[in-house]
Enzyme design. Sequence first.
Site, short mmCIF file in Angstrom:
data_model
loop_
_atom_site.label_atom_id
_atom_site.label_comp_id
_atom_site.label_asym_id
_atom_site.label_seq_id
_atom_site.Cartn_x
_atom_site.Cartn_y
_atom_site.Cartn_z
N TYR A 55 -32.07 -35.52 40.68
CA TYR A 55 -33.00 -35.59 42.16
C TYR A 55 -33.92 -35.96 41.80
CZ TYR A 55 -35.23 -33.67 46.25
OH TYR A 55 -36.25 -33.39 47.39
N SER A 104 -40.99 -35.14 46.12
CA SER A 104 -40.43 -33.85 46.47
C SER A 104 -41.59 -33.34 45.08
CB SER A 104 -39.65 -33.65 46.10
OG SER A 104 -39.12 -32.27 45.24
#
Length: 248
Positions: free
Chosen positions: A136, A109
Amino acid sequence: MFVASRSESKTLPVIDEMVAQTGNSAVKFLSLDLGDLASVRACANEFLRTGESLHGLVNNAGLAGQRGMTESGFELAFGTNYLGPFLLTGLLLKRLRESAPARIVNVSSIGHYRAPGIDYEAVRKPTKSLTGLPEYAVSKLGNVLHAQELARRLEADGVTTYSLHPGAIASDVWRRVPWPVRPLIKRRMRSPAEGARTSLYCATSPEVANDSGHYYDNCRRKEPSAVATPQLAAELWDRSIDWVALET
């Protein structure tokens, strides 16, 4: 082809759609909970028992915005998004080498740029932040580092590795965001089909067949975070091997 996920009931309609669009009926479901290392081992063993070759492995875990710990005692995002795929890949490495040429694709990501590094004590504790997003980011940095270290270790084996940012995707990953915010934030996101483009590019394109260990965004190679160094990749690898008790 095999599709591995936690929910068979949610995966079977996806498999039906794949069969309808491609005409390939040889698509099978494998049960896999990436947050549970025992489940990861069971999934790998089930695949290996088939005797099938393995020319491509796409690790696509995107748990975000949740808090807690995994079944195996790691911070929820880190354990699910990074450590589960790390173990799964490790258990399948021999088959990947035997099947060469082969590719390993880690869906990371753009969020990995926000990770300042890896706190090895924090990843063994419950999620600390309220949003879970800093954790995350760390998990997605782990995906990038994993691909880098795999590339170094597999250099002469005919197995190439990739990490990537798929874009902001209007998928079910946002299901815990409350209504009416959820439909608003998803309006400008890419569809799941659009989000798969870079993963498919890394997994199949002849343009990158001889490249390995790099990070991609929108089907283009891009420099990853400055903290994604070979030194950090090697250290995370060694610690991960110990955490999952993986023989190398």
